[in-house]
Design a protein around this motif. Structure first.
Motif, PDB file in Angstrom:
ATOM      1  N   ASN A  84     -57.542 -18.887  56.493  1.00  0.00           N
ATOM      2  CA  ASN A  84     -57.878 -17.610  56.330  1.00  0.00           C
ATOM      3  C   ASN A  84     -56.114 -16.809  56.037  1.00  0.00           C
ATOM      4  O   ASN A  84     -55.961 -16.271  57.122  1.00  0.00           O
ATOM      5  CB  ASN A  84     -58.396 -16.269  57.489  1.00  0.00           C
ATOM      6  CG  ASN A  84     -58.356 -15.409  57.376  1.00  0.00           C
ATOM      7  OD1 ASN A  84     -57.834 -14.362  55.993  1.00  0.00           O
ATOM      8  ND2 ASN A  84     -57.946 -13.968  58.219  1.00  0.00           N
ATOM      9  N   GLY A  85     -55.500 -18.398  55.656  1.00  0.00           N
ATOM     10  CA  GLY A  85     -54.050 -17.517  55.932  1.00  0.00           C
ATOM     11  C   GLY A  85     -53.108 -19.191  55.367  1.00  0.00           C
ATOM     12  O   GLY A  85     -53.817 -20.074  55.212  1.00  0.00           O
TER      13      GLY A  85
ATOM     14  N   GLY B 265     -49.004 -17.676  56.811  1.00  0.00           N
ATOM     15  CA  GLY B 265     -50.439 -16.329  56.604  1.00  0.00           C
ATOM     16  C   GLY B 265     -50.293 -15.122  57.833  1.00  0.00           C
ATOM     17  O   GLY B 265     -50.215 -14.219  57.436  1.00  0.00           O
TER      18      GLY B 265
ATOM     19  N   THR C 117     -51.649 -14.437  60.325  1.00  0.00           N
ATOM     20  CA  THR C 117     -53.252 -14.257  60.713  1.00  0.00           C
ATOM     21  C   THR C 117     -53.820 -14.882  62.243  1.00  0.00           C
ATOM     22  O   THR C 117     -52.864 -16.112  62.176  1.00  0.00           O
ATOM     23  CB  THR C 117     -54.246 -14.296  59.914  1.00  0.00           C
ATOM     24  OG1 THR C 117     -54.133 -15.878  59.610  1.00  0.00           O
ATOM     25  CG2 THR C 117     -53.555 -13.520  58.367  1.00  0.00           C
TER      26      THR C 117
ATOM     27  N   ASN D  92     -57.242 -16.047  63.944  1.00  0.00           N
ATOM     28  CA  ASN D  92     -58.232 -15.567  63.883  1.00  0.00           C
ATOM     29  C   ASN D  92     -59.409 -15.978  64.263  1.00  0.00           C
ATOM     30  O   ASN D  92     -59.453 -16.889  65.389  1.00  0.00           O
ATOM     31  CB  ASN D  92     -58.786 -16.902  61.997  1.00  0.00           C
ATOM     32  CG  ASN D  92     -57.574 -15.983  61.013  1.00  0.00           C
ATOM     33  OD1 ASN D  92     -57.634 -14.732  60.285  1.00  0.00           O
ATOM     34  ND2 ASN D  92     -56.683 -16.961  60.845  1.00  0.00           N
TER      35      ASN D  92
ATOM     36  N   SER E  47     -60.574 -11.309  62.549  1.00  0.00           N
ATOM     37  CA  SER E  47     -59.381 -11.450  62.262  1.00  0.00           C
ATOM     38  C   SER E  47     -57.987 -10.046  62.264  1.00  0.00           C
ATOM     39  O   SER E  47     -58.474  -9.353  62.024  1.00  0.00           O
ATOM     40  CB  SER E  47     -58.769 -12.059  60.571  1.00  0.00           C
ATOM     41  OG  SER E  47     -57.595 -12.094  60.476  1.00  0.00           O
TER      42      SER E  47
ATOM     43  N   LYS F 202     -54.143  -9.367  61.604  1.00  0.00           N
ATOM     44  CA  LYS F 202     -52.651 -10.399  61.009  1.00  0.00           C
ATOM     45  C   LYS F 202     -51.400  -9.186  61.645  1.00  0.00           C
ATOM     46  O   LYS F 202     -51.208  -7.954  61.986  1.00  0.00           O
ATOM     47  CB  LYS F 202     -52.711  -9.252  59.386  1.00  0.00           C
ATOM     48  CG  LYS F 202     -51.452  -9.965  58.604  1.00  0.00           C
ATOM     49  CD  LYS F 202     -51.031  -8.880  57.612  1.00  0.00           C
ATOM     50  CE  LYS F 202     -49.679 -10.670  56.333  1.00  0.00           C
ATOM     51  NZ  LYS F 202     -50.169 -11.174  56.322  1.00  0.00           N
ATOM     52  N   HIS F 203     -50.156  -9.471  62.624  1.00  0.00           N
ATOM     53  CA  HIS F 203     -48.724  -9.146  62.809  1.00  0.00           C
ATOM     54  C   HIS F 203     -47.912  -8.806  61.342  1.00  0.00           C
ATOM     55  O   HIS F 203     -48.221  -9.507  60.642  1.00  0.00           O
ATOM     56  CB  HIS F 203     -48.914 -10.463  63.285  1.00  0.00           C
ATOM     57  CG  HIS F 203     -48.844 -11.469  65.002  1.00  0.00           C
ATOM     58  ND1 HIS F 203     -48.490 -11.841  65.615  1.00  0.00           N
ATOM     59  CD2 HIS F 203     -50.690 -10.149  65.443  1.00  0.00           C
ATOM     60  CE1 HIS F 203     -49.161 -11.808  66.495  1.00  0.00           C
ATOM     61  NE2 HIS F 203     -50.371 -10.749  66.420  1.00  0.00           N
ATOM     62  N   GLU F 204     -47.252  -8.562  61.575  1.00  0.00           N
ATOM     63  CA  GLU F 204     -45.804  -7.784  61.175  1.00  0.00           C
ATOM     64  C   GLU F 204     -44.373  -8.151  62.291  1.00  0.00           C
ATOM     65  O   GLU F 204     -45.013  -7.463  63.546  1.00  0.00           O
ATOM     66  CB  GLU F 204     -46.562  -6.279  60.439  1.00  0.00           C
ATOM     67  CG  GLU F 204     -47.201  -6.898  59.097  1.00  0.00           C
ATOM     68  CD  GLU F 204     -48.362  -4.996  58.934  1.00  0.00           C
ATOM     69  OE1 GLU F 204     -47.149  -3.766  59.897  1.00  0.00           O
ATOM     70  OE2 GLU F 204     -48.681  -4.943  58.148  1.00  0.00           O
TER      71      GLU F 204
END
Length: 346
Positions: A87-88, A110, A112, A114, A130, A132-134
């Motif tokens: 997933n990334g 990615g 992520t 997960n 999952s 997601k980091h930003e």
């Protein structure tokens, strides 16, 4: 003489035996290769199931995979069970929770975090959740985006700490053990440009030792009753006189709770620290890693040996621990392609 079994991951090609099983002789530090497994590209990080009969490896490539294996060290057998998408891009770290029912991973490119279920036969189930980091950091080359580098469980709690090299943060997530859902709890900010990579927990005290890759430092935190991290200490992993490039990689605490170790790539050394009564660290000095690019290492049960994966020299080195608690001599070196992870099978 006591014998331990080790698993190593590597930055090898799919055609090479990238995952290897080794026998480690506690009396001499001798490492004997028992079996190698091809068919997985760049199996960079390994998590061993609590029951010791299976493990999961990351295939750290773009659009990577998580691959589970059955293992029986005595009969020298490793067999693949199944695979799932990571997933990334570039899954860099994987953890199996204390119950053995959940697999958590992070993808460096990615961004992520997960969660997959783990079935009783060791097979990885479909993605359960999952996040997601930003964000980014001040180092434009290394911190252009969020780069979660590890996910590690807080002992005895359903809390997981994610070190994000790209955003200079350590985030705490709570996992719902009924469905694998992650809920954000807390976040601590490191120094700008520090690049948190890996961390470890004291075996008996509420303490965290967090390694920063980019600026080669080590941070000590106390864990509050609620699971929050409270800063205690910041230490350099290199002498002030060293001006060449370096990135720090792995950190571990001895099972007796007396020492902390960290690796330096560039300086090619292991930094050793004694743990004081209040949890802070006293510097014991630096020891050569027995090779080039010590990306990972493991302390052998009994705390008499350390095995270092020196990626750039393509060697595993067995370092004998001295009376001070720091590794003092390199006793054995074996050649193996680009080793980047060492795990003891309990």
């Amino acid at each position: 003489m006591a014998t331990s079994y080790l698993l190593t991951g590597s930055y090898s090609s799919e055609q090479e035996p990238g995952i290897k099983l080794w026998e480690f002789e506690d009396g001499t530090g001798e490492m004997i290769e028992l079996v190698g497994v091809p068919g997985i590209e760049r199996p960079s990080f390994i998590a061993v199931h609590p029951n010791g009969t299976s493990f999961v490896a990351t295939s750290e490539v773009g659009n990577g995979e998580l691959v589970s294996y059955w293992i029986h060290p005595v009969s020298r057998k490793i067999m693949e069970i199944n695979r799932q998408s990571s997933n990334g891009d570039h899954p860099a770290h994987v953890t199996i929770d204390e119950t053995g029912r959940w697999l958590l991973s992070v993808t460096y490119s990615g961004a992520t975090v997960n969660v997959h279920p783990l079935h009783s036969d060791g097979a990885i189930g479909e993605l359960a959740h999952s996040v997601k980091h930003e964000g980014s950091g001040p180092n434009r080359e290394r911190q252009d985006a969020a780069h979660p580098h590890s996910v590690i469980q807080m002992p005895g709690k359903n809390l997981f700490l994610v070190s994000d090299l790209g955003t200079d943060t350590i985030s705490t997530y709570k996992m719902d053990s009924s469905n694998g859902e992650l809920t954000f709890q807390y976040k601590v900010q490191t120094e700008p440009g520090a690049g948190p990579r890996h961390l470890c927990f004291h075996p008996t005290k509420p303490l965290v030792y967090s390694l920063n890759e980019i600026n080669s430092t080590l941070m000590v935190y106390r864990i509050s009753q609620e699971g929050q991290l409270e800063f205690l200490q910041l230490l350099p992993l290199l002498p002030d006189s060293y001006k060449e490039p370096n990135t720090s990689a792995e950190v571990a605490v001895s099972s007796n709770g007396r020492f902390v170790y960290a690796s330096n790539r560039g300086h090619d050394s292991i930094a050793s620290f004694a743990i004081q009564d209040n949890g802070t660290l006293e510097n014991l000095g630096l020891t050569g890693s027995g090779g080039e690019g010590p990306r990972h290492f493991a302390v052998i049960p009994g705390n008499n040996w350390m095995v270092v994966a020196n990626e750039n020299s393509h060697t595993l080195a067995a370092l004998k621990m001295g009376h001070s608690g720091a590794p003092c001599t390199v006793e054995q070196i074996v050649q193996t392609t680009a080793p980047v992870c060492v795990k003891v099978i309990k």
